[in-house]
Design an enzyme around this catalytic site. Structure first.
Site, PDB file in Angstrom:
ATOM      1  N   HIS A 158      47.247 100.790  21.802  1.00  0.00           N
ATOM      2  CA  HIS A 158      48.663 101.138  21.653  1.00  0.00           C
ATOM      3  C   HIS A 158      49.377 100.807  22.955  1.00  0.00           C
ATOM      4  CE1 HIS A 158      47.102 104.676  23.754  1.00  0.00           C
ATOM      5  NE2 HIS A 158      48.338 104.868  24.205  1.00  0.00           N
ATOM      6  N   HIS A 202      43.339 100.784  28.024  1.00  0.00           N
ATOM      7  CA  HIS A 202      43.078 100.352  26.647  1.00  0.00           C
ATOM      8  C   HIS A 202      43.931  99.139  26.311  1.00  0.00           C
ATOM      9  CE1 HIS A 202      46.922 102.225  25.771  1.00  0.00           C
ATOM     10  NE2 HIS A 202      46.501 103.253  26.490  1.00  0.00           N
ATOM     11  N   ASP A 234      43.758 106.628  32.458  1.00  0.00           N
ATOM     12  CA  ASP A 234      44.101 106.912  31.065  1.00  0.00           C
ATOM     13  C   ASP A 234      42.826 107.394  30.358  1.00  0.00           C
ATOM     14  OD1 ASP A 234      45.637 107.111  28.781  1.00  0.00           O
ATOM     15  OD2 ASP A 234      46.399 105.057  28.868  1.00  0.00           O
TER      16      ASP A 234
HETATM   17 ZN    ZN Z   1      47.583 104.763  27.446  1.00  0.00          ZN
END
Ligand code: ZN
Length: 298
Positions: free
Chosen positions: A143, A131, A35
């Protein structure tokens, strides 16, 4: 020969079928899901959005952290490495920048999203650039899936992308052995799987600021973490969540829940929350992906 070969092939298939989907002991296959929000040096949407002014710089930082993980995996004897580009357009990594001999899974639509390409033949999973989950007080660009999700619970546990992907890997019998990102990402991963190699490449300050180390330092930590995790691979166990699987999603608006509720098997819980239950984790995961990525309420 023409008559014998198909028969032999049939017998070969019969005898090998039961072990076909198990890891081959002479191979060390690594799956990397990467990511962008958790990459060192990344802290703003201008870097993570393909239309942003700093996007090309950020995608370079991204691939170099992946290359560091590949280097560590190769030091530990990896024989096959598949990198699944798992951010946004899923077309962030340029193939020519990726360290050989890794293969690249690029673009979408991928039914299994961030975990596309993983199967039972892999030995280990790395999460690079991950994250914190939606709603975290601290965690760079925290998120879950997209901005439409306020909270995701799986079997009653509030999880982010790391959690939903750990369970997907577990359903396939593969352990997640390495996670990289900010300190909150590593802490949230360890709440689920205590035994995981965690590499903190930046210090989140709230959700919008961070303190960085130099990229070379972050890459060295990732390389060492990847190598060390694989050298003690026997210590890791896949996270097998017990069936059935209840997915609960709280959306940012009631309109999202209005739409999601129209899908058979989906139940309305409250104004912004829906749920559904599956006996197979991966089919629940696929619907989850559709709901956070493709459901629009405008
Ligand atoms: Zn992500």
């Amino acid at each position: 020969m023409k008559k014998i070969l198909p028969l032999f092939g049939f017998m070969f298939g019969l005898f090998t079928l039961p072990t076909w989907s198990q890891p081959n002991p002479s191979k060390l296959k690594i799956f990397i899901s990467v990511d962008m929000e958790g990459i060192g040096g990344v802290v703003h949407g201008d870097q993570t959005s393909a239309s942003g002014g700093e996007y090309n710089r950020a995608r370079k930082l991204m691939v170099e952290e992946v290359n560091a993980a590949i280097a560590g995996a190769l030091e530990a004897g990896a024989t096959e490495i598949l990198v699944n580009d798992s951010h946004g357009s899923m077309r962030n990594i340029l193939l020519e920048d990726l360290r050989p001999p890794a293969q690249l899974l690029s673009n979408f639509f991928k039914p299994m999203g961030m975990m596309q390409g993983l199967d039972q033949t892999f030995n280990a999973v790395f999460f690079i650039g991950y994250h914190a989950k939606a709603g975290s007080a601290v965690g760079v660009l925290a998120h879950t899936g997209s901005s439409t999700i306020v909270d995701l619970k799986i079997n009653g546990v509030s999880v982010g992308e790391g959690g939903m992907n750990i369970f997907a890997a577990g359903a396939l019998g593969v352990p997640v052995v390495l996670v990289t990102g900010d300190q909150e990402t590593v802490a949230q991963t360890r709440q689920l799987i205590n035994n995981v190699e965690g590499v903190i490449v930046k210090e989140a300050i709230g959700t919008n600021a961070a303190k960085f180390m130099q990229p070379e330092e972050a890459r060295k930590l990732i390389r060492d973490g990847a190598r060390d995790a694989l050298r003690r691979l026997k210590e890791f166990k896949p996270y097998r969540l017990a069936s059935p699987y209840k997915f609960e999603i709280t959306f940012s608006t009631t309109a999202h829940a209005d739409i999601a509720e129209q899908i058979p098997t989906v139940t309305r819980q409250d104004a912004k929350t829906i749920s559904y239950t599956t006996s197979d984790y991966l089919s629940g995961y696929r619907l989850l992906r559709v709901l956070y990525r493709y459901l629009r309420a405008d």
